[in-house]
Design a protein around this motif. Structure first.
Motif, PDB file in Angstrom:
ATOM      1  N   ASN A 276     -31.359 -23.751  22.890  1.00  0.00           N
ATOM      2  CA  ASN A 276     -31.658 -24.230  24.235  1.00  0.00           C
ATOM      3  C   ASN A 276     -30.820 -23.513  25.282  1.00  0.00           C
ATOM      4  O   ASN A 276     -30.828 -23.895  26.442  1.00  0.00           O
ATOM      5  N   GLU A 277     -30.083 -22.502  24.867  1.00  0.00           N
ATOM      6  CA  GLU A 277     -29.190 -21.781  25.768  1.00  0.00           C
ATOM      7  C   GLU A 277     -29.823 -20.521  26.344  1.00  0.00           C
ATOM      8  O   GLU A 277     -29.231 -19.881  27.212  1.00  0.00           O
ATOM      9  N   ARG A 278     -30.991 -20.145  25.897  1.00  0.00           N
ATOM     10  CA  ARG A 278     -31.607 -18.905  26.347  1.00  0.00           C
ATOM     11  C   ARG A 278     -31.945 -18.990  27.830  1.00  0.00           C
ATOM     12  O   ARG A 278     -32.539 -19.946  28.300  1.00  0.00           O
ATOM     13  N   ARG A 279     -31.555 -17.926  28.579  1.00  0.00           N
ATOM     14  CA  ARG A 279     -31.819 -17.858  30.013  1.00  0.00           C
ATOM     15  C   ARG A 279     -32.379 -16.505  30.448  1.00  0.00           C
ATOM     16  O   ARG A 279     -32.746 -16.338  31.595  1.00  0.00           O
ATOM     17  N   ILE A 280     -32.412 -15.537  29.536  1.00  0.00           N
ATOM     18  CA  ILE A 280     -32.894 -14.192  29.855  1.00  0.00           C
ATOM     19  C   ILE A 280     -34.104 -13.916  28.973  1.00  0.00           C
ATOM     20  O   ILE A 280     -34.014 -13.997  27.747  1.00  0.00           O
ATOM     21  N   TYR A 281     -35.227 -13.577  29.607  1.00  0.00           N
ATOM     22  CA  TYR A 281     -36.497 -13.441  28.890  1.00  0.00           C
ATOM     23  C   TYR A 281     -37.124 -12.068  29.127  1.00  0.00           C
ATOM     24  O   TYR A 281     -36.982 -11.504  30.212  1.00  0.00           O
ATOM     25  N   PRO A 282     -37.866 -11.556  28.131  1.00  0.00           N
ATOM     26  CA  PRO A 282     -38.550 -10.280  28.308  1.00  0.00           C
ATOM     27  C   PRO A 282     -39.896 -10.426  29.019  1.00  0.00           C
ATOM     28  O   PRO A 282     -40.710  -9.511  29.017  1.00  0.00           O
ATOM     29  N   THR A 283     -40.123 -11.572  29.618  1.00  0.00           N
ATOM     30  CA  THR A 283     -41.361 -11.860  30.339  1.00  0.00           C
ATOM     31  C   THR A 283     -41.030 -12.545  31.658  1.00  0.00           C
ATOM     32  O   THR A 283     -39.901 -12.981  31.882  1.00  0.00           O
ATOM     33  N   ARG A 284     -42.013 -12.713  32.499  1.00  0.00           N
ATOM     34  CA  ARG A 284     -41.785 -13.363  33.786  1.00  0.00           C
ATOM     35  C   ARG A 284     -41.531 -14.851  33.631  1.00  0.00           C
ATOM     36  O   ARG A 284     -40.720 -15.425  34.336  1.00  0.00           O
ATOM     37  N   TYR A 285     -42.233 -15.474  32.713  1.00  0.00           N
ATOM     38  CA  TYR A 285     -42.157 -16.920  32.566  1.00  0.00           C
ATOM     39  C   TYR A 285     -41.411 -17.327  31.305  1.00  0.00           C
ATOM     40  O   TYR A 285     -41.429 -16.624  30.310  1.00  0.00           O
TER      41      TYR A 285
ATOM     42  N   PRO B  32     -48.642   9.097  35.397  1.00  0.00           N
ATOM     43  CA  PRO B  32     -48.073  10.422  35.671  1.00  0.00           C
ATOM     44  C   PRO B  32     -47.553  10.475  37.109  1.00  0.00           C
ATOM     45  O   PRO B  32     -48.162   9.918  38.021  1.00  0.00           O
ATOM     46  N   GLN B  33     -46.424  11.124  37.293  1.00  0.00           N
ATOM     47  CA  GLN B  33     -45.792  11.179  38.610  1.00  0.00           C
ATOM     48  C   GLN B  33     -46.698  11.885  39.598  1.00  0.00           C
ATOM     49  O   GLN B  33     -47.284  12.917  39.304  1.00  0.00           O
ATOM     50  N   GLU B  34     -46.779  11.309  40.788  1.00  0.00           N
ATOM     51  CA  GLU B  34     -47.592  11.885  41.843  1.00  0.00           C
ATOM     52  C   GLU B  34     -46.810  11.783  43.143  1.00  0.00           C
ATOM     53  O   GLU B  34     -46.269  10.743  43.482  1.00  0.00           O
ATOM     54  N   SER B  35     -46.732  12.867  43.832  1.00  0.00           N
ATOM     55  CA  SER B  35     -46.178  12.860  45.177  1.00  0.00           C
ATOM     56  C   SER B  35     -47.124  13.670  46.053  1.00  0.00           C
ATOM     57  O   SER B  35     -48.122  14.198  45.568  1.00  0.00           O
ATOM     58  N   TRP B  36     -46.837  13.813  47.279  1.00  0.00           N
ATOM     59  CA  TRP B  36     -47.771  14.419  48.223  1.00  0.00           C
ATOM     60  C   TRP B  36     -48.343  15.722  47.689  1.00  0.00           C
ATOM     61  O   TRP B  36     -47.646  16.730  47.568  1.00  0.00           O
ATOM     62  N   ARG B  37     -49.591  15.683  47.295  1.00  0.00           N
ATOM     63  CA  ARG B  37     -50.358  16.826  46.782  1.00  0.00           C
ATOM     64  C   ARG B  37     -49.735  17.499  45.560  1.00  0.00           C
ATOM     65  O   ARG B  37     -50.003  18.658  45.280  1.00  0.00           O
ATOM     66  N   GLN B  38     -48.886  16.784  44.857  1.00  0.00           N
ATOM     67  CA  GLN B  38     -48.310  17.335  43.633  1.00  0.00           C
ATOM     68  C   GLN B  38     -48.457  16.312  42.522  1.00  0.00           C
ATOM     69  O   GLN B  38     -48.153  15.138  42.711  1.00  0.00           O
ATOM     70  N   PHE B  39     -48.924  16.771  41.389  1.00  0.00           N
ATOM     71  CA  PHE B  39     -49.084  15.908  40.232  1.00  0.00           C
ATOM     72  C   PHE B  39     -48.308  16.522  39.076  1.00  0.00           C
ATOM     73  O   PHE B  39     -48.185  17.728  38.971  1.00  0.00           O
ATOM     74  N   SER B  40     -47.794  15.665  38.209  1.00  0.00           N
ATOM     75  CA  SER B  40     -47.040  16.166  37.077  1.00  0.00           C
ATOM     76  C   SER B  40     -47.432  15.394  35.832  1.00  0.00           C
ATOM     77  O   SER B  40     -47.408  14.170  35.831  1.00  0.00           O
ATOM     78  N   GLU B  41     -47.780  16.108  34.797  1.00  0.00           N
ATOM     79  CA  GLU B  41     -48.026  15.479  33.512  1.00  0.00           C
ATOM     80  C   GLU B  41     -46.740  15.404  32.698  1.00  0.00           C
ATOM     81  O   GLU B  41     -46.688  14.801  31.647  1.00  0.00           O
ATOM     82  N   LYS B  42     -45.691  16.047  33.193  1.00  0.00           N
ATOM     83  CA  LYS B  42     -44.426  16.094  32.485  1.00  0.00           C
ATOM     84  C   LYS B  42     -43.541  14.895  32.818  1.00  0.00           C
ATOM     85  O   LYS B  42     -42.705  14.496  32.032  1.00  0.00           O
ATOM     86  N   TYR B  43     -43.706  14.336  33.998  1.00  0.00           N
ATOM     87  CA  TYR B  43     -42.911  13.197  34.424  1.00  0.00           C
ATOM     88  C   TYR B  43     -43.795  11.969  34.566  1.00  0.00           C
ATOM     89  O   TYR B  43     -44.962  12.066  34.928  1.00  0.00           O
ATOM     90  N   VAL B  44     -43.210  10.812  34.291  1.00  0.00           N
ATOM     91  CA  VAL B  44     -43.919   9.544  34.408  1.00  0.00           C
ATOM     92  C   VAL B  44     -43.110   8.669  35.353  1.00  0.00           C
ATOM     93  O   VAL B  44     -41.884   8.699  35.352  1.00  0.00           O
ATOM     94  N   MET B  45     -43.808   7.893  36.159  1.00  0.00           N
ATOM     95  CA  MET B  45     -43.109   6.936  37.002  1.00  0.00           C
ATOM     96  C   MET B  45     -43.704   5.561  36.773  1.00  0.00           C
ATOM     97  O   MET B  45     -44.867   5.426  36.396  1.00  0.00           O
ATOM     98  N   GLY B  46     -42.882   4.533  36.954  1.00  0.00           N
ATOM     99  CA  GLY B  46     -43.345   3.176  36.742  1.00  0.00           C
ATOM    100  C   GLY B  46     -42.431   2.201  37.453  1.00  0.00           C
ATOM    101  O   GLY B  46     -41.557   2.597  38.230  1.00  0.00           O
ATOM    102  N   TYR B  47     -42.634   0.935  37.162  1.00  0.00           N
ATOM    103  CA  TYR B  47     -41.898  -0.108  37.858  1.00  0.00           C
ATOM    104  C   TYR B  47     -41.290  -1.088  36.870  1.00  0.00           C
ATOM    105  O   TYR B  47     -41.908  -1.464  35.882  1.00  0.00           O
ATOM    106  N   LEU B  48     -40.081  -1.477  37.186  1.00  0.00           N
ATOM    107  CA  LEU B  48     -39.328  -2.441  36.405  1.00  0.00           C
ATOM    108  C   LEU B  48     -39.107  -3.642  37.322  1.00  0.00           C
ATOM    109  O   LEU B  48     -38.689  -3.477  38.465  1.00  0.00           O
ATOM    110  N   TYR B  49     -39.426  -4.833  36.824  1.00  0.00           N
ATOM    111  CA  TYR B  49     -39.295  -6.039  37.637  1.00  0.00           C
ATOM    112  C   TYR B  49     -38.251  -6.976  37.036  1.00  0.00           C
ATOM    113  O   TYR B  49     -38.222  -7.192  35.832  1.00  0.00           O
ATOM    114  N   PHE B  50     -37.418  -7.524  37.914  1.00  0.00           N
ATOM    115  CA  PHE B  50     -36.474  -8.569  37.541  1.00  0.00           C
ATOM    116  C   PHE B  50     -36.884  -9.824  38.312  1.00  0.00           C
ATOM    117  O   PHE B  50     -36.961  -9.791  39.539  1.00  0.00           O
ATOM    118  N   TYR B  51     -37.158 -10.893  37.585  1.00  0.00           N
ATOM    119  CA  TYR B  51     -37.529 -12.169  38.193  1.00  0.00           C
ATOM    120  C   TYR B  51     -36.338 -13.110  38.078  1.00  0.00           C
ATOM    121  O   TYR B  51     -35.959 -13.504  36.978  1.00  0.00           O
TER     122      TYR B  51
END
Length: 185
Positions: A70-79, A100-119
């Motif tokens: 009953n002590e768990r407070r950190i979860y690998p999910t939102r809920y 795949p990473q994308e910036s103004w008129r440049q695309f890269s299959e070598k780099y990946v971008m994503g998002y990490l969320y902390f709730y």
């Protein structure tokens, strides 16, 4: 003449998708091992930060799945997986948007971008502590642990967005901190 044996078609992948479980585990352990975060999650009193430091086992219990824990407070999910009846604080993790990473008129299959969320969610009745707001202090420590970090195996982490978060008919309040991740495949 016997038929020729075909090669095994399975090719092990080394992409970021294959690392999500490991990333979450490493981040949950880093959060749990932080003395300030551990105290803010474990102790519900206003003097949480002046209470004794937690042992390593107590810290790990904050992030470890155990049906009898009953002590768990950190979860690998939102809920949280069960209904919360007691006053508690929580931190959940989410990962999404890896492309795949994308910036103004440049695309890269070598780099990946994503998002990490902390709730970060705190019961309204235990938000106030001697040093300020519990959810603000949790947010500060998570930001400090992860901002501009390359230590978790997923690439470079930087803040992307911060929004308030209210759940369960405003019984719990806090933040959703989104951090951008740039990963070299």
């Amino acid at each position: 003449m016997p038929a020729a044996k075909m090669k095994d078609p399975y090719k092990p992948h080394r992409s970021s998708i294959m690392m999500i479980t490991e990333w979450k585990q490493r981040m949950m352990e880093a959060i749990a091992m932080d003395d300030t975060i551990a105290k803010l999650l474990k102790y519900n009193s206003t003097d949480a930060l002046s209470r004794p430091d937690l042992s390593e086992d107590e810290k790990m219990a904050l992030a470890t799945f155990d049906p009898e824990n009953n002590e768990r407070r950190i979860y690998p999910t939102r809920y949280t997986p069960s209904v919360v009846m007691d006053q508690q604080s929580f931190i959940g993790l989410g990962i999404s948007g890896f492309v795949p990473q994308e910036s103004w008129r440049q695309f890269s299959e070598k780099y990946v971008m994503g998002y990490l969320y902390f709730y970060i969610l705190v019961d309204n009745s235990i938000m106030e502590i001697d040093e300020g707001q519990r959810q603000d202090l949790l947010l500060q420590r998570i930001y400090d642990l992860f901002q501009d970090s390359d230590e978790y195996g997923m690439g470079h982490i930087q803040e992307g967005n911060l929004t308030e978060l209210w759940e369960q008919n405003n019984k719990f309040g806090g933040y959703s901190l989104m951090m951008r991740v740039i990963d070299f495949k």
